[in-house]
Design an enzyme around this catalytic site. Structure first.
Site, PDB file in Angstrom:
ATOM      1  N   ASP A  61       0.820  -1.223   0.000  1.00 43.77           N
ATOM      2  CA  ASP A  61       0.000   0.000   0.000  1.00 43.77           C
ATOM      3  C   ASP A  61       0.853   1.272   0.000  1.00 43.77           C
ATOM      4  O   ASP A  61       0.492   2.261  -0.647  1.00 43.77           O
ATOM      5  CB  ASP A  61      -0.905   0.038   1.241  1.00 43.77           C
ATOM      6  CG  ASP A  61      -1.991  -1.019   1.181  1.00 43.77           C
ATOM      7  OD1 ASP A  61      -2.227  -1.557   0.090  1.00 43.77           O
ATOM      8  OD2 ASP A  61      -2.592  -1.296   2.234  1.00 43.77           O
TER       9      ASP A  61
HETATM   10  P1  NAP Z   1       0.760  -3.963   3.046  1.00 49.36           P
HETATM   11  O1  NAP Z   1       0.179  -2.976   2.121  1.00 49.36           O
HETATM   12  O2  NAP Z   1      -0.120  -4.599   4.043  1.00 49.36           O
HETATM   13  O3  NAP Z   1       1.454  -5.083   2.126  1.00 49.36           O
HETATM   14  C1  NAP Z   1       2.235  -6.068   2.689  1.00 49.36           C
HETATM   15  C2  NAP Z   1       2.639  -7.003   1.564  1.00 49.36           C
HETATM   16  O4  NAP Z   1       3.560  -7.920   2.147  1.00 49.36           O
HETATM   17  C3  NAP Z   1       1.488  -7.817   1.019  1.00 49.36           C
HETATM   18  O5  NAP Z   1       1.105  -7.354  -0.260  1.00 49.36           O
HETATM   19  C4  NAP Z   1       2.020  -9.248   0.982  1.00 49.36           C
HETATM   20  O6  NAP Z   1       1.960  -9.751  -0.357  1.00 49.36           O
HETATM   21  C5  NAP Z   1       3.481  -9.108   1.402  1.00 49.36           C
HETATM   22  N1  NAP Z   1       3.889 -10.201   2.276  1.00 49.36           N
HETATM   23  C6  NAP Z   1       3.231 -10.748   3.310  1.00 49.36           C
HETATM   24  N2  NAP Z   1       3.909 -11.755   3.843  1.00 49.36           N
HETATM   25  C7  NAP Z   1       5.069 -11.845   3.130  1.00 49.36           C
HETATM   26  C8  NAP Z   1       6.206 -12.672   3.200  1.00 49.36           C
HETATM   27  N3  NAP Z   1       6.297 -13.662   4.097  1.00 49.36           N
HETATM   28  N4  NAP Z   1       7.206 -12.465   2.326  1.00 49.36           N
HETATM   29  C9  NAP Z   1       7.112 -11.491   1.382  1.00 49.36           C
HETATM   30  N5  NAP Z   1       6.070 -10.668   1.281  1.00 49.36           N
HETATM   31  C10 NAP Z   1       5.051 -10.841   2.142  1.00 49.36           C
HETATM   32  O7  NAP Z   1       1.986  -3.361   3.854  1.00 49.36           O
HETATM   33  P2  NAP Z   1       2.614  -1.918   3.839  1.00 49.36           P
HETATM   34  O8  NAP Z   1       3.000  -1.517   2.471  1.00 49.36           O
HETATM   35  O9  NAP Z   1       3.665  -1.959   4.918  1.00 49.36           O
HETATM   36  O10 NAP Z   1       1.412  -0.955   4.262  1.00 49.36           O
HETATM   37  C11 NAP Z   1       0.868  -0.956   5.595  1.00 49.36           C
HETATM   38  C12 NAP Z   1      -0.652  -0.891   5.553  1.00 49.36           C
HETATM   39  O11 NAP Z   1      -1.154  -0.931   6.895  1.00 49.36           O
HETATM   40  C13 NAP Z   1      -1.160   0.390   4.931  1.00 49.36           C
HETATM   41  O12 NAP Z   1      -2.390   0.153   4.291  1.00 49.36           O
HETATM   42  C14 NAP Z   1      -1.378   1.276   6.147  1.00 49.36           C
HETATM   43  O13 NAP Z   1      -2.336   2.306   5.928  1.00 49.36           O
HETATM   44  C15 NAP Z   1      -1.919   0.256   7.123  1.00 49.36           C
HETATM   45  N6  NAP Z   1      -1.746   0.826   8.468  1.00 49.36           N
HETATM   46  C16 NAP Z   1      -0.578   0.756   9.095  1.00 49.36           C
HETATM   47  C17 NAP Z   1      -0.413   1.408  10.305  1.00 49.36           C
HETATM   48  C18 NAP Z   1       0.870   1.414  11.055  1.00 49.36           C
HETATM   49  O14 NAP Z   1       0.888   1.892  12.179  1.00 49.36           O
HETATM   50  N7  NAP Z   1       1.952   0.939  10.497  1.00 49.36           N
HETATM   51  C19 NAP Z   1      -1.473   2.116  10.860  1.00 49.36           C
HETATM   52  C20 NAP Z   1      -2.665   2.141  10.199  1.00 49.36           C
HETATM   53  C21 NAP Z   1      -2.789   1.487   8.987  1.00 49.36           C
HETATM   54  P3  NAP Z   1       1.959 -11.334  -0.626  1.00 49.36           P
HETATM   55  O15 NAP Z   1       0.823 -11.889   0.168  1.00 49.36           O
HETATM   56  O16 NAP Z   1       1.777 -11.452  -2.100  1.00 49.36           O
HETATM   57  O17 NAP Z   1       3.278 -11.864  -0.179  1.00 49.36           O
END
Ligand code: NAP
Length: 462
Positions: A388
């Protein structure tokens, strides 16, 4: 000044210094130790206090608490920390709520309006934080549906329930002996916690955790007023204020307002996939993939790389392997930088904590605003389990749930390699068009496994 007052003053100073040190990854560990030591001093001081009638219940509580918390602390993996935190908030809030109930039960016929008001607010906040935090933990752990649970008129029901509770608190202040009303307030607050969190999607849970953290702190501070305990007031106020600031910062990082998080049912909105949206790339191709050998070949021709870690790095615990690979690249004279998005992962500072654990130098870590202008001059952006936070749709797809969230400008790098297991979307549930860019390649596989193979490929002198 008595010994107890001295202990409380000393621990209050330690708490403040601890929170201050938590503001930088470099000093965060020290901050945690300072705050933990402050808590120890406060507990020891309290145990020697004159007002303790019997130690038997305290010892029993210590034993039960230790037996419950030790296994939780030792065996819960980093990836499950957000739900563990939510669970702890539930426990703390329930404790404060029960103290309020006990105080009411003891003094209900002699309470003045001010004391009754304090007890009622404490019980209300404690009860709603308890059930709300349990729902948060359940959603994050996947035992409850992660999508927003909504129905027609939901906000009206929630707002009505809230005002009903406020009315009961006001009535109780002048009629504290109304037992039944007090317990109706308690039941309404338990229900309100459930109703408040049900319409919020799992992607927003970290914001809600921070918010409940602040409610928990407020409940503690109110309890401190009620018990006449200064350290409780100080810790509660610190907790309440820092939790609230954190939730605001996270909302800002996601470009969302607090009302949108609480009442916007994030994750319900579907992505608008129409072809002619302004800004949508016209040079999109079918996603292309790379093998380990081809990736190593890529590495032969680069002078600079920006690594973009995300939730997938945490999920596969790939941070040590990543550092090893980065060290190999550096040894070949490649400039290596890490781009840290404020909401990457599942909790604030998630990436910083993991990379610090893998001994990545703090100086290699760059915030989004600092690093974004550098992508266009960089040979390779290596995305490790982030999705994301790299999705260009956030810039212009108005109907997308992540629309407006500032992203890392990964697509502007000369080449992009994305390490993940499949084409599955990230937490927001929307496709990432970065994968169809003609200068982007997918390196499929578990992040830890893939990075270990890459680092090993270097060792063999590929
Ligand atoms: P993300 O959008 O959730 O994407 C994580 C990606 O990691 C997934 O597409 C997944 O694809 C891949 N993945 C999962 N397990 C894996 C593994 N073992 N090896 C390789 N890849 C793996 O993560 P992000 O880009 O860090 O974004 C964070 C999200 O959380 C955002 O939408 C954000 O708004 C939300 N959020 C975070 C917080 C915070 O405090 N950090 C707070 C509010 C909201 P595959 O399944 O294809 O592997």
């Amino acid at each position: 000044m008595t010994l107890l007052q001295f202990c409380y003053l000393f621990s209050a100073v330690l708490f403040i210094l601890g929170v201050r040190a938590l503001s930088s990854p470099e000093t965060a560990r020290r901050g945690m130790n300072l705050a933990a030591f402050g808590m120890l001093v406060a507990i020891i001081g309290t145990l020697f206090g004159k007002h303790i009638v019997s130690y038997s219940w305290i010892i029993a509580g210590l034993i039960v608490g230790t037996l419950l918390s030790l296994p939780i602390s030792l065996w819960i993996p980093m990836t499950k920390i957000p739900q563990r935190i939510a669970f702890s908030h539930a426990g703390g809030a329930l404790a404060a709520c029960l103290i309020g109930v006990a105080e009411y039960y003891r003094y209900r016929y002699s309470l003045d309006s001010a004391h009754m008001g304090v007890i009622a607010v404490e019980v209300m906040l404690g009860a709603l934080t308890f059930t709300g935090s349990l729902v948060v933990a359940g959603k994050l752990h996947g035992v409850l549906p992660g999508h927003p649970i909504t129905y027609k008129g939901q906000n009206t029901v929630n707002i009505s329930l809230f005002f009903a509770m406020v009315a009961i608190v006001l009535y109780l202040m002048f009629n504290p002996e109304m037992n039944a009303l007090f317990y109706i307030l308690l039941s309404c607050a338990f229900l309100f916690g459930l109703f408040l969190v049900a319409p919020i999607g799992a992607a927003d849970m970290p914001v809600v955790i921070a918010l409940f953290n602040s409610y928990g702190g407020l409940t503690g501070a109110i309890m401190g007023f009620m018990l006449g305990n200064r350290i409780q007031i100080i810790t509660g106020a610190l907790d309440g204020a820092s939790g609230f600031i954190l939730s605001i910062l996270m909302c800002k990082a996601m470009n969302r307002s607090m009302t949108n998080v609480l009442f916007g049912a994030f994750g319900k909105i579907q992505e608008d996939k129409s072809e002619n949206q302004p800004g949508r790339k016209q040079d999109a191709h079918e996603p292309k993939s790379l093998s380990i050998e081809e990736t190593l070949e890529f590495f032969e021709h680069i002078k600079s790389v920006i690594i973009v870690p995300g939730y997938g790095m945490a999920a596969s615990q790939a941070h040590h392997a990543l550092r090893e690979l980065a060290d190999k690249l550096k040894a070949k004279g490649v400039s290596v930088k890490y781009a840290i998005h404020p909401v990457a992962g599942r909790m604030p500072g998630h990436m910083n904590v993991l990379l610090a654990e893998a001994n990545v130098p703090y100086t290699d870590l760059f915030d989004m605003d600092e690093i974004n202008p550098e992508f266009q001059h960089t040979d390779l952006a290596l995305v490790v389990g982030a999705n994301d936070v790299t999705n260009p749709a956030a810039r212009y797809v108005k109907s997308s749930p992540i629309y407006g969230m500032p992203i890392l400008d990964v697509d502007k790098a000369k080449k992009v390699i994305i390490c993940k297991r499949s084409l599955a979307p990230g937490f927001s549930g929307i496709e990432n068009e970065l994968y169809t860019n003609n200068h982007a390649w997918l390196l499929f596989g578990d992040a830890k496994d893939t990075l270990t193979k890459l680092a090993y490929g270097f060792k063999r002198g590929w």
